[in-house]
Design a protein around this motif. Sequence first.
Motif, short mmCIF file in Angstrom:
data_model
loop_
_atom_site.label_atom_id
_atom_site.label_comp_id
_atom_site.label_asym_id
_atom_site.label_seq_id
_atom_site.Cartn_x
_atom_site.Cartn_y
_atom_site.Cartn_z
N ILE A 182 14.50 25.00 -11.36
CA ILE A 182 14.06 25.81 -12.50
C ILE A 182 13.99 24.98 -13.77
O ILE A 182 13.07 25.15 -14.59
N THR A 183 14.92 24.06 -13.96
CA THR A 183 14.90 23.25 -15.19
C THR A 183 13.72 22.29 -15.22
O THR A 183 13.40 21.74 -16.27
N ARG A 184 13.07 22.08 -14.09
CA ARG A 184 11.87 21.23 -14.06
C ARG A 184 10.60 22.00 -14.40
O ARG A 184 9.54 21.40 -14.62
N LEU A 185 10.67 23.32 -14.44
CA LEU A 185 9.46 24.11 -14.63
C LEU A 185 8.75 23.86 -15.96
O LEU A 185 7.51 23.80 -15.98
N PRO A 186 9.45 23.73 -17.10
CA PRO A 186 8.71 23.51 -18.34
C PRO A 186 7.81 22.27 -18.31
O PRO A 186 6.71 22.28 -18.89
N ALA A 187 8.24 21.22 -17.64
CA ALA A 187 7.41 20.00 -17.55
C ALA A 187 6.40 20.10 -16.41
O ALA A 187 5.31 19.52 -16.50
N PHE A 188 6.73 20.84 -15.37
CA PHE A 188 5.87 20.92 -14.18
C PHE A 188 4.71 21.89 -14.38
O PHE A 188 3.59 21.63 -13.93
N ALA A 189 4.96 23.00 -15.05
CA ALA A 189 3.96 24.06 -15.19
C ALA A 189 3.16 23.90 -16.48
O ALA A 189 3.65 23.37 -17.47
N ASP A 190 1.93 24.38 -16.43
CA ASP A 190 1.13 24.43 -17.65
C ASP A 190 1.51 25.61 -18.52
O ASP A 190 1.36 25.57 -19.75
N HIS A 191 1.97 26.70 -17.88
CA HIS A 191 2.32 27.91 -18.62
C HIS A 191 3.58 28.52 -18.02
O HIS A 191 3.67 28.67 -16.80
N LEU A 192 4.53 28.88 -18.88
CA LEU A 192 5.75 29.57 -18.47
C LEU A 192 5.89 30.79 -19.37
O LEU A 192 5.95 30.68 -20.59
#
Length: 294
Positions: A182-192
């Motif tokens: 989950i902590t990787r999502l801000p860098a991995f995703a274009d939109h959160l």
Amino acid sequence: MSDSLGAMPIPAVPLAQLPIRRLAPEDLPACADLAANRGWPREEHKWGLLLTAGTGYGIDDPAGTGLLACSVLTSYGPGLAAIGMVLVSEPYARQGVGRRMMRHLLAEAGETPLTLHATPNGQPLYEQLGFTETSRADMVRGRFSFAAPAPEVAVRPATAEDLQAILRLDREIFGLDRTPVITRLPAFADHLRVAEEDGEITGFATAWPNMDTHVVGPLIAQDTATAQALIASLAAATDRPLRTDIDVRHTALLRWVKENGLDSIASNAVMVRSLPDLPGDWRRRFAPLTVAAG
């Protein structure tokens, strides 16, 4: 891998003697090549996440052309690990390589319960290895039309201050601690995006780039209306087609996304081993981050 791979002679060294090694991030191009060899999309962005958040395993092709097999094991502690991306190069298919790779993953996992999403081709092998089907996931894809309106639920872009609340909600609903993912999502995703009610976060979802689409997942929400609002918010933020994998038990959500232009393109079995069902609350778990990581 080259187009001539299918014509390569099988090496004299028995396949069962070729070592299985751990993969590193620099193996990403070889993993993408192997996926393309089997007619799968290359999905290099997703491979980057899987090889850092999970542990990849591979068998090198003796011909020196890359990998002849690979897989990924994503651990969520002693309570669960997810198996994904089990691939065998076409010249080595149907020779027991996939079964050997799976047995290696079972040994690596030890007593840890396991889950995976199985294609129709792979499901018989997984059943032989002790996996049972608990549900199915419907993969849908298309350009979101906004033909069927979303409920009026407050949704906004997530901020860094939301992370701890997202982690708490995810642990409650997923049933296990997914902090490394989950902590990787801000860098991995274009939109959160997060949904809110009375100042409390009641759901979250990301849209991450995958080839020419944006994949929606994970999709965690307190109810169907919240899930719909999150999807609509993400759809409004992109001009790409959307793709996601929705648990078929969420019939209302599936009907709604299809009314909005997404069509079913595949159906996979959600399987578990050493568990009666997945932990957590499936009623609020609508879509995985990716079927390769549970």
